[in-house]
Design a protein around this motif. Structure first.
Motif, mmCIF file in Angstrom:
data_model
loop_
_atom_site.group_PDB
_atom_site.id
_atom_site.type_symbol
_atom_site.label_atom_id
_atom_site.label_comp_id
_atom_site.label_asym_id
_atom_site.label_seq_id
_atom_site.Cartn_x
_atom_site.Cartn_y
_atom_site.Cartn_z
ATOM 1 N N TYR A 58 18.702 -73.532 60.588
ATOM 2 C CA TYR A 58 19.950 -74.092 60.046
ATOM 3 C C TYR A 58 20.229 -73.426 58.702
ATOM 4 C CZ TYR A 58 18.808 -77.753 63.439
ATOM 5 O OH TYR A 58 18.491 -78.438 64.576
ATOM 6 N N HIS A 59 21.503 -73.156 58.449
ATOM 7 C CA HIS A 59 21.861 -72.445 57.219
ATOM 8 C C HIS A 59 22.535 -73.379 56.227
ATOM 9 C CE1 HIS A 59 20.853 -68.745 59.253
ATOM 10 N NE2 HIS A 59 21.643 -69.099 60.272
ATOM 11 N N ALA A 60 22.085 -73.301 54.983
ATOM 12 C CA ALA A 60 22.685 -74.094 53.910
ATOM 13 C C ALA A 60 23.809 -73.304 53.252
ATOM 14 C CB ALA A 60 21.640 -74.459 52.867
ATOM 15 N N PHE A 61 24.745 -74.014 52.668
ATOM 16 C CA PHE A 61 25.762 -73.367 51.857
ATOM 17 C C PHE A 61 25.061 -72.692 50.669
ATOM 18 C CE2 PHE A 61 29.291 -72.925 48.951
ATOM 19 C CZ PHE A 61 30.396 -72.751 49.775
ATOM 20 N N PRO A 62 25.408 -71.436 50.367
ATOM 21 C CA PRO A 62 24.710 -70.731 49.290
ATOM 22 C C PRO A 62 24.861 -71.431 47.937
ATOM 23 C CG PRO A 62 26.593 -69.454 50.092
ATOM 24 C CD PRO A 62 26.399 -70.577 51.045
ATOM 25 N N THR A 63 23.802 -71.419 47.157
ATOM 26 C CA THR A 63 23.842 -71.992 45.813
ATOM 27 C C THR A 63 24.635 -71.073 44.889
ATOM 28 O OG1 THR A 63 21.866 -70.802 45.110
ATOM 29 C CG2 THR A 63 21.535 -72.958 46.157
ATOM 30 N N PRO A 64 25.042 -71.557 43.714
ATOM 31 C CA PRO A 64 25.727 -70.692 42.751
ATOM 32 C C PRO A 64 24.892 -69.452 42.419
ATOM 33 C CG PRO A 64 25.919 -72.980 42.073
ATOM 34 C CD PRO A 64 25.009 -72.959 43.258
ATOM 35 N N THR A 65 23.601 -69.620 42.259
ATOM 36 C CA THR A 65 22.730 -68.476 41.953
ATOM 37 C C THR A 65 22.733 -67.467 43.091
ATOM 38 O OG1 THR A 65 21.324 -69.964 40.662
ATOM 39 C CG2 THR A 65 20.392 -67.831 41.277
ATOM 40 N N GLU A 66 22.668 -67.967 44.321
ATOM 41 C CA GLU A 66 22.677 -67.051 45.468
ATOM 42 C C GLU A 66 23.995 -66.291 45.559
ATOM 43 O OE1 GLU A 66 19.620 -69.454 48.498
ATOM 44 O OE2 GLU A 66 21.748 -69.968 48.450
ATOM 45 N N LEU A 67 25.099 -66.973 45.301
ATOM 46 C CA LEU A 67 26.398 -66.304 45.350
ATOM 47 C C LEU A 67 26.555 -65.304 44.211
ATOM 48 C CD1 LEU A 67 29.075 -68.992 46.316
ATOM 49 C CD2 LEU A 67 28.282 -67.027 47.658
ATOM 50 N N ALA A 68 26.104 -65.705 43.024
ATOM 51 C CA ALA A 68 26.255 -64.832 41.860
ATOM 52 C C ALA A 68 25.434 -63.559 42.024
ATOM 53 C CB ALA A 68 25.856 -65.576 40.590
ATOM 54 N N ALA A 69 24.364 -63.654 42.792
ATOM 55 C CA ALA A 69 23.500 -62.489 42.996
ATOM 56 C C ALA A 69 24.085 -61.515 44.018
ATOM 57 C CB ALA A 69 22.106 -62.937 43.441
ATOM 58 N N CYS A 70 25.128 -61.917 44.713
ATOM 59 C CA CYS A 70 25.737 -61.069 45.739
ATOM 60 C C CYS A 70 26.584 -59.968 45.119
ATOM 61 C CB CYS A 70 26.660 -61.889 46.637
ATOM 62 S SG CYS A 70 25.821 -62.843 47.866
ATOM 63 N N ALA A 71 26.549 -58.791 45.724
ATOM 64 C CA ALA A 71 27.537 -57.769 45.393
ATOM 65 C C ALA A 71 28.876 -58.209 45.963
ATOM 66 C CB ALA A 71 27.124 -56.429 45.989
ATOM 67 N N THR A 72 29.949 -57.823 45.287
ATOM 68 C CA THR A 72 31.276 -58.152 45.801
ATOM 69 C C THR A 72 31.449 -57.631 47.223
ATOM 70 O OG1 THR A 72 32.160 -58.077 43.562
ATOM 71 C CG2 THR A 72 33.733 -57.963 45.356
ATOM 72 N N ALA A 73 30.855 -56.459 47.485
ATOM 73 C CA ALA A 73 30.975 -55.879 48.823
ATOM 74 C C ALA A 73 30.340 -56.787 49.879
ATOM 75 C CB ALA A 73 30.326 -54.498 48.849
ATOM 76 N N THR A 74 29.260 -57.461 49.509
ATOM 77 C CA THR A 74 28.623 -58.394 50.448
ATOM 78 C C THR A 74 29.574 -59.529 50.790
ATOM 79 O OG1 THR A 74 26.475 -57.895 49.460
ATOM 80 C CG2 THR A 74 26.630 -59.887 50.801
ATOM 81 N N LEU A 75 30.274 -60.018 49.758
ATOM 82 C CA LEU A 75 31.207 -61.123 49.996
ATOM 83 C C LEU A 75 32.400 -60.648 50.831
ATOM 84 C CD1 LEU A 75 31.095 -62.801 46.471
ATOM 85 C CD2 LEU A 75 29.800 -63.373 48.526
ATOM 86 N N ARG A 76 32.841 -59.435 50.572
ATOM 87 C CA ARG A 76 33.912 -58.889 51.414
ATOM 88 C C ARG A 76 33.427 -58.774 52.857
ATOM 89 N NH1 ARG A 76 38.396 -56.903 48.827
ATOM 90 N NH2 ARG A 76 38.170 -56.571 46.587
#
Length: 309
Positions: free
Chosen positions: A164-182
DNA sequence: CGCCAGGCTAGCG
DNA sequence: CGCTAGCATGGC
């Protein structure tokens, strides 16, 4: 991580819930995007009861739920029952809330058509990120985006051999490259989400966005990149239990011109005040019924033509 | 193909 | 201040 969690399960009788619930409707009406239906078809009505399982993770707790004819069945890790009651607002007296709504034909049609839809109660953070993703986007695709964020970026939990997948935490999101989010389909919203996550990691959510008068909290939330008054209203309504909030999206704006033209104010804040006065003691509930009815039943087509009366 | 989608930001006058 | 072009992306 999360190796041997204890599992927990049980039932909630529907006749203990004032006004009942339609689980499918509640979880696929564009309020919360964190739920996954196990058959992968969230937006198709299930054939019958029991419904497929709906699953998510909240505060590290795995939550699975499905609906039978006369009860809800839940399953998950310890604490699942409390999370179900909170996330689905099972404490709301739905019949009283809907009955107290405005004496307006369009609202009564919406309630008659979609009775059983409850508001959800997510966290302010989860709703904020979800609705930053929502701008200029269909409900079905917002769900894809959030599900992609959860499976690509969020923490994976395991229970009884299933993931099961949790919604990413702020830290997990902040660690993402913008390209990952795209890559998760966010498009031009990717930098909005990254900047908002960065800011939350550094300074949290400001106190005047979580405490104080409703209009002040809505304004305070707009310090985050990608958050205007409408996204702030969604975050407060679905993420902070602020039943006063009435998100003024395109559908509601159209409904206002068609059915409540006198509530069309000079700006967002003014229109918000006028329509909230019109929608009864639980404006957010009324808004959510109107939104879902208009969006799924084409309720505006014939209304604007028959102007008379 | 052009239009639309639970709007917002930035850059104008 | 008010006004609005541009924004990514996929489905119809």
């Amino acid at each position: 991580m999360n190796h041997h969690q204890h599992s927990s399960s049980g039932q909630i009788a529907l006749d203990e819930l004032a006004g009942g619930i339609d689980l499918q409707l509640t979880l696929a009406s564009g309020q919360s995007y964190r739920w996954r239906r196990r058959d992968g078809r969230l937006f198709e009505a299930p054939a019958g009861h029991p419904t497929p399982w709906y699953e998510t993770v909240a505060d590290g707790t795995v939550i699975c739920i499905r609906q039978h004819d006369d009860h809800l069945e839940y399953f998950g890790s310890d604490g699942v029952k409390e999370h179900v009651e909170s996330l689905l607002r099972l404490d709301d007296d739905l019949s009283s809330i809907l009955e107290a709504g405005p004496d307006e034909p369009i609202y009564r049609e919406a309630v008659a058509t979609h009775r059983g839809m409850r508001l959800v109660r997510d966290s302010l953070y989860v709703s904020l990120i979800s609705f930053i993703c929502s701008t200029q986007m269909h409900v079905e695709r917002i769900h894809q985006m959030v599900q992609s964020l959860m499976s690509e970026v969020g923490t994976t939990h395991h229970l009884d051999g299933r993931a099961y997948h949790a919604f990413p935490t702020p830290t997990e999101l902040a660690a993402c490259a913008t390209a990952t989010l795209r890559g998760c389909g966010l498009g031009y919203r990717a930098p909005y989400v990254k900047r908002t996550a960065d800011r939350i990691v550094k300074g949290g959510i400001p106190a005047d966005a979580t405490d104080g008068p409703y209009e002040q909290r809505r304004e305070a939330l707009t310090v985050f990149h990608g958050v205007g008054p409408k996204v702030a209203d969604c975050a407060l309504l679905f993420g902070a239990g602020e039943l006063e909030a009435v998100p003024l999206d395109r559908w509601i704006q159209r409904a206002i011109s068609a059915y409540f033209p006198d509530c069309d104010g000079d700006d967002y804040a003014a229109t918000s005040r006028l329509i909230r006065e019109r929608l009864g003691p639980y404006p957010g509930y009324a808004q959510t019924y109107l939104f879902h009815y208009l969006r799924t039943n084409g309720g505006l087509e014939d209304a604007s033509a028959t102007g008379g009366n």
